[in-house]
Design a protein around this motif. Structure first.
Motif, short mmCIF file in Angstrom:
data_model
loop_
_atom_site.label_atom_id
_atom_site.label_comp_id
_atom_site.label_asym_id
_atom_site.label_seq_id
_atom_site.Cartn_x
_atom_site.Cartn_y
_atom_site.Cartn_z
N PRO A 151 0.79 -1.24 0.00
CA PRO A 151 0.00 0.00 0.00
C PRO A 151 0.82 1.29 0.00
O PRO A 151 0.43 2.26 -0.64
N THR A 152 1.95 1.30 0.70
CA THR A 152 2.77 2.51 0.73
C THR A 152 3.29 2.83 -0.67
O THR A 152 3.22 3.98 -1.13
N LYS A 153 3.82 1.84 -1.34
CA LYS A 153 4.32 2.04 -2.70
C LYS A 153 3.18 2.45 -3.63
O LYS A 153 3.33 3.35 -4.47
N GLU A 154 2.02 1.81 -3.47
CA GLU A 154 0.86 2.11 -4.31
C GLU A 154 0.43 3.57 -4.13
O GLU A 154 0.13 4.27 -5.11
N PHE A 155 0.42 4.04 -2.89
CA PHE A 155 0.03 5.43 -2.62
C PHE A 155 0.96 6.40 -3.33
O PHE A 155 0.51 7.36 -3.96
N ILE A 156 2.26 6.16 -3.24
CA ILE A 156 3.24 7.05 -3.87
C ILE A 156 3.05 7.07 -5.39
O ILE A 156 3.13 8.13 -6.02
N VAL A 157 2.77 5.91 -5.97
CA VAL A 157 2.53 5.84 -7.42
C VAL A 157 1.30 6.65 -7.79
O VAL A 157 1.31 7.41 -8.77
N TYR A 158 0.22 6.54 -7.01
CA TYR A 158 -0.99 7.30 -7.30
C TYR A 158 -0.73 8.81 -7.22
O TYR A 158 -1.24 9.58 -8.06
N ILE A 159 0.04 9.24 -6.26
CA ILE A 159 0.37 10.66 -6.15
C ILE A 159 1.18 11.08 -7.37
O ILE A 159 0.95 12.15 -7.96
N HIS A 160 2.14 10.26 -7.76
CA HIS A 160 2.94 10.57 -8.94
C HIS A 160 2.07 10.69 -10.19
O HIS A 160 2.31 11.53 -11.06
N ALA A 171 -5.56 5.44 1.40
CA ALA A 171 -5.12 5.82 2.74
C ALA A 171 -6.25 5.64 3.75
O ALA A 171 -6.03 5.11 4.86
N GLU A 172 -7.45 6.06 3.39
CA GLU A 172 -8.60 5.93 4.31
C GLU A 172 -8.90 4.47 4.60
O GLU A 172 -9.19 4.09 5.75
N ASP A 173 -8.85 3.62 3.58
CA ASP A 173 -9.12 2.19 3.76
C ASP A 173 -8.07 1.55 4.66
O ASP A 173 -8.39 0.70 5.50
N CYS A 174 -6.80 1.94 4.47
CA CYS A 174 -5.73 1.37 5.30
C CYS A 174 -5.91 1.76 6.77
O CYS A 174 -5.72 0.94 7.67
N ILE A 175 -6.27 3.01 7.00
CA ILE A 175 -6.49 3.46 8.38
C ILE A 175 -7.69 2.73 8.98
O ILE A 175 -7.63 2.26 10.13
N LYS A 176 -8.77 2.61 8.21
CA LYS A 176 -9.97 1.93 8.67
C LYS A 176 -9.69 0.47 9.03
O LYS A 176 -10.20 -0.07 10.02
N ASN A 177 -8.85 -0.17 8.22
CA ASN A 177 -8.54 -1.60 8.43
C ASN A 177 -7.37 -1.83 9.38
O ASN A 177 -6.96 -2.97 9.60
N GLU A 192 -1.67 8.20 8.10
CA GLU A 192 -2.12 9.42 8.76
C GLU A 192 -1.44 10.63 8.12
O GLU A 192 -2.09 11.64 7.80
N LEU A 193 -0.14 10.52 7.92
CA LEU A 193 0.62 11.60 7.30
C LEU A 193 0.18 11.80 5.84
O LEU A 193 0.17 12.93 5.33
N ALA A 194 -0.18 10.70 5.19
CA ALA A 194 -0.61 10.77 3.79
C ALA A 194 -1.90 11.60 3.66
O ALA A 194 -2.02 12.43 2.76
N LEU A 195 -2.85 11.37 4.57
CA LEU A 195 -4.09 12.15 4.54
C LEU A 195 -3.82 13.61 4.86
O LEU A 195 -4.41 14.51 4.25
N GLU A 196 -2.93 13.87 5.81
CA GLU A 196 -2.56 15.24 6.13
C GLU A 196 -1.95 15.92 4.91
O GLU A 196 -2.22 17.10 4.63
N TYR A 197 -1.12 15.19 4.18
CA TYR A 197 -0.47 15.72 2.98
C TYR A 197 -1.52 16.09 1.94
O TYR A 197 -1.46 17.17 1.32
N LEU A 198 -2.51 15.20 1.73
CA LEU A 198 -3.55 15.48 0.76
C LEU A 198 -4.38 16.70 1.16
O LEU A 198 -4.69 17.56 0.33
N ASN A 199 -4.73 16.76 2.44
CA ASN A 199 -5.55 17.87 2.91
C ASN A 199 -4.80 19.20 2.86
O ASN A 199 -5.36 20.22 2.45
#
Length: 203
Positions: A151-160, A171-177, A192-199
């Motif tokens: 998931p961490t790698k996947e998140f970075i790819v999506y941002i890219h 990110a929300e699903d990972c936190i929920k699970n 948590e930091l990923a959501l802060e970054y997006l916001n």
């Protein structure tokens, strides 16, 4: 094995390490610890190696990633100063982004009677592989993640890719699970930091 034999192996390893460092320089590669690294266009390439003196071979793997991957990671972790650090940090740093394995871990190559030639040929092969790399790296990584989720790698790819909605949902699903990311900072998990970054960036 005697102390003398161990010392001979140690000296041979040192000799080989200096040799690969010097050969790497000829190819425009930097060297740190057991890593060779270089930049090609928008890519950062890392070659991790080790010598087995008793078997007279070199073991290595090679990884490719966009330079942006590390920049994205460091922005998320609030470590922007890392962008100004030496390139070697992108290869071996504790907080460095993941890429795609060009050479699966690990490939063994016999050094034969001419280690310098073998090392030169090996590094040349990697450089040629990188120069011929014509795939979309993001898509290749996402395809790989279907069988080996990260998931961490996947998140970075999506941002890219600027696929911010997918990144947010991940990110929300990972936190929920209760799924934790690979990295963290200041007592907070990666997602948590990923959501802060997006916001913070209104993404």
């Amino acid at each position: 094995m005697t102390r003398e034999e161990r010392q001979q192996i140690k000296e041979k390893e040192k000799e080989y390490k200096e040799l690969i460092k010097q050969v790497g320089k000829k190819f425009g590669m930097g060297h740190k610890q057991c890593d060779l690294f270089f930049v090609h266009k928008e890519y950062f390439v890392d070659i991790l190696y080790d010598f087995h003196v008793e078997q007279n071979n070199i073991m290595y793997s090679a990884t490719i990633k966009y330079l942006d991957y590390d920049d994205i990671l460091w922005d998320i972790l609030d470590m922007p100063d890392n962008k100004n650090e030496p390139l070697s940090l992108r290869a071996y740093g504790a907080f460095s982004a993941y890429g795609l394995k060009l050479v699966p871990p690990y490939k063994f190559v016999s050094l034969g009677d001419n280690p310098e030639y073998v090392i030169s040929k090996t590094l040349s092969d990697v450089k040629q592989m990188v120069e011929n790399f014509d795939e979309v790296l993001d898509e290749r990584i996402l395809l790989e993640l279907r069988t080996r989720p990260h998931p961490t790698k996947e998140f970075i790819v999506y941002i890219h890719q600027k696929q911010y909605a997918k990144a947010r949902k991940l990110a929300e699903d990972c936190i929920k699970n209760g799924e934790e990311g690979t990295f963290g900072n200041n007592g907070k998990d990666f997602f948590e930091l990923a959501l802060e970054y997006l916001n913070k960036n209104n993404l």
